[in-house]
Motif scaffolding. Structure first.
Motif, PDB file in Angstrom:
ATOM      1  N   HIS A   1       9.503  34.834  22.792  1.00 14.55           N
ATOM      2  CA  HIS A   1      10.653  34.649  21.873  1.00 14.55           C
ATOM      3  C   HIS A   1      10.221  34.598  20.389  1.00 14.55           C
TER       4      HIS A   1
ATOM      5  N   ASP B   1      11.473  32.851  16.320  1.00 15.69           N
ATOM      6  CA  ASP B   1      12.560  32.210  15.716  1.00 15.69           C
ATOM      7  C   ASP B   1      12.625  32.577  14.200  1.00 15.69           C
TER       8      ASP B   1
ATOM      9  N   LYS C   1      13.254  37.843  22.553  1.00 15.85           N
ATOM     10  CA  LYS C   1      14.427  36.932  22.525  1.00 15.85           C
ATOM     11  C   LYS C   1      14.552  36.382  20.928  1.00 15.85           C
ATOM     12  N   LEU C   2      15.657  36.133  20.535  1.00 18.99           N
ATOM     13  CA  LEU C   2      15.895  35.389  19.140  1.00 18.99           C
ATOM     14  C   LEU C   2      17.174  34.576  19.578  1.00 18.99           C
ATOM     15  N   ASP C   3      17.063  33.362  19.638  1.00 15.25           N
ATOM     16  CA  ASP C   3      18.112  32.396  19.670  1.00 15.25           C
ATOM     17  C   ASP C   3      18.512  31.758  18.696  1.00 15.25           C
TER      18      ASP C   3
ATOM     19  N   GLY D   1      23.855  32.774  18.538  1.00 19.66           N
ATOM     20  CA  GLY D   1      23.928  33.531  19.746  1.00 19.66           C
ATOM     21  C   GLY D   1      22.164  33.956  20.251  1.00 19.66           C
ATOM     22  N   LYS D   2      22.319  34.276  21.518  1.00 16.86           N
ATOM     23  CA  LYS D   2      21.096  35.002  22.114  1.00 16.86           C
ATOM     24  C   LYS D   2      20.955  36.396  21.684  1.00 16.86           C
ATOM     25  N   HIS D   3      20.084  36.696  20.670  1.00 14.20           N
ATOM     26  CA  HIS D   3      19.737  38.000  20.602  1.00 14.20           C
ATOM     27  C   HIS D   3      18.498  38.575  21.068  1.00 14.20           C
ATOM     28  N   THR D   4      18.501  40.002  21.302  1.00 15.93           N
ATOM     29  CA  THR D   4      17.423  40.773  21.609  1.00 15.93           C
ATOM     30  C   THR D   4      16.799  41.679  20.759  1.00 15.93           C
TER      31      THR D   4
ATOM     32  N   THR E   1      20.852  29.246  16.958  1.00 17.04           N
ATOM     33  CA  THR E   1      21.837  28.075  17.330  1.00 17.04           C
ATOM     34  C   THR E   1      22.678  27.535  16.003  1.00 17.04           C
TER      35      THR E   1
ATOM     36  N   LEU F   1      23.098  41.527  19.848  1.00 15.51           N
ATOM     37  CA  LEU F   1      23.833  40.626  20.375  1.00 15.51           C
ATOM     38  C   LEU F   1      24.710  40.897  21.387  1.00 15.51           C
ATOM     39  N   ASN F   2      24.840  40.383  22.694  1.00 15.09           N
ATOM     40  CA  ASN F   2      25.816  41.131  23.474  1.00 15.09           C
ATOM     41  C   ASN F   2      25.642  42.280  23.749  1.00 15.09           C
TER      42      ASN F   2
END
Length: 311
Positions: free
Chosen positions: A21, A23, A104-106, A79-82, A108, A49-50
């Motif tokens: 992941h 950040d 993953k790039l979350d 959101g939880k990005h890819t 918040t 995203l989604n």
């Protein structure tokens, strides 16, 4: 998450190490990933995203000095990005890219100043282009009666640019762009004028002056046009000498069409020019010149060149 092409193409993950992941960088609106590849391997990426691609969400540049790819990713929502990287061998745009690695790039909490990136092509970096304005955005909003946007680009001396404005249907907007080099400020001014409300793409193409080939895509911005004036402006087609010689169109202003009034026997274009500039002109129909169809004369009273055209 490393996939077989990552190993087959000898890609090296420089940063971040040993984690799946990333950040956002502290105090920044983006995450940064550094990759090294062999010289014949090309990379592209996307941010989702989604499972939806985020427009303007990534920017990949090759740092020639350090010989690494600097890859920036800027979310537009929480959101939880890819993040996915795709790679292939070979220097042309042809050929299939395969997914090589993903992160993953979350997100918040959104950063205070979210940014986005214009779409860029390999040409943008190879030819050494730099966007001076607008910065940190892929989308330019045009509203409150404004009739055009301006993009400023810096290039090496041996590079020239060409513009194209297209609507959502990918149709070219006639007279929708004016791209020229401002010698006084050593900068390219790229103006784009949408002909109606809606979404448009302002595409800037580039090539070396010495290259006999055609221009290829370098960078593109999205334009969101609202409240475009009922008589939108348009630009006549111009070439470098128009600006180099300091010419100025006095009539018709802000339009790409010359006007042939109902009661007139000709259409007229008035141009202001320095004293040492001479004009000639012609008019063509289906690319065939019309004999005696045009006249260039200097109007002493108006101190303007009068170019007359009779179809």
């Amino acid at each position: 998450h490393l996939r077989p092409p990552y190993f087959d193409l000898h890609i090296e993950l420089v940063s971040p190490r040993n984690q799946a992941h990333v950040d956002l960088l502290p105090g920044k609106s983006y995450a940064l990933i550094l990759l090294r590849t062999p010289s014949d391997v090309r990379l592209i990426a996307d941010l989702k995203l989604n499972n939806e691609k985020i427009e303007g969400g990534h920017y990949i540049m090759f740092d020639k000095r350090k010989q690494i790819y600097r890859c920036y990713f800027a979310p537009s929502n929480i959101g939880k990005h890819t993040i996915t990287f795709y790679a292939k061998r070979g220097d042309s745009d042809l050929g299939q890219y395969s997914s090589a690695l993903d992160f993953k790039l979350d997100v918040t909490q959104m950063p205070l100043n979210p940014i986005s990136f214009p779409k860029t092509w390999k040409n943008f970096f190879d030819l050494g282009l730099e966007v001076i304005s607008p910065q940190n955005t892929h989308l330019v909003k045009l509203n409150n009666g404004a009739d055009h946007i301006q993009i400023l680009i810096k290039t090496p001396e041996n590079v020239e640019l060409l513009g194209r404005l297209q609507n959502e249907q990918k149709q070219k907007v006639k007279g929708g762009d004016q791209v020229y080099y401002n010698r006084r400020k050593n900068i390219w001014r790229c103006k784009f004028a949408p002909d109606r409300d809606g979404l448009f793409e302002a595409l800037i193409m580039a090539k070396k002056k010495s290259d006999p080939g055609s221009y290829t895509s370098a960078v593109a911005f999205k334009i969101e046009a609202r409240q475009i004036p009922s008589s939108p402006i348009s630009y006549p087609r111009t070439w470098a000498p128009f600006y180099d010689l300091g010419l100025k169109i006095e009539a018709p202003r802000n339009r790409s069409n010359a006007i042939w009034a109902d009661n007139a026997s000709y259409a007229e274009v008035l141009i202001q020019a320095p004293n040492d500039v001479q004009f000639s002109c012609d008019i063509k129909y289906n690319n065939v010149k019309i004999e005696n169809g045009s006249l260039a004369q200097y109007n002493n009273d108006k101190k303007l060149w009068q170019l007359l055209f009779a179809p």
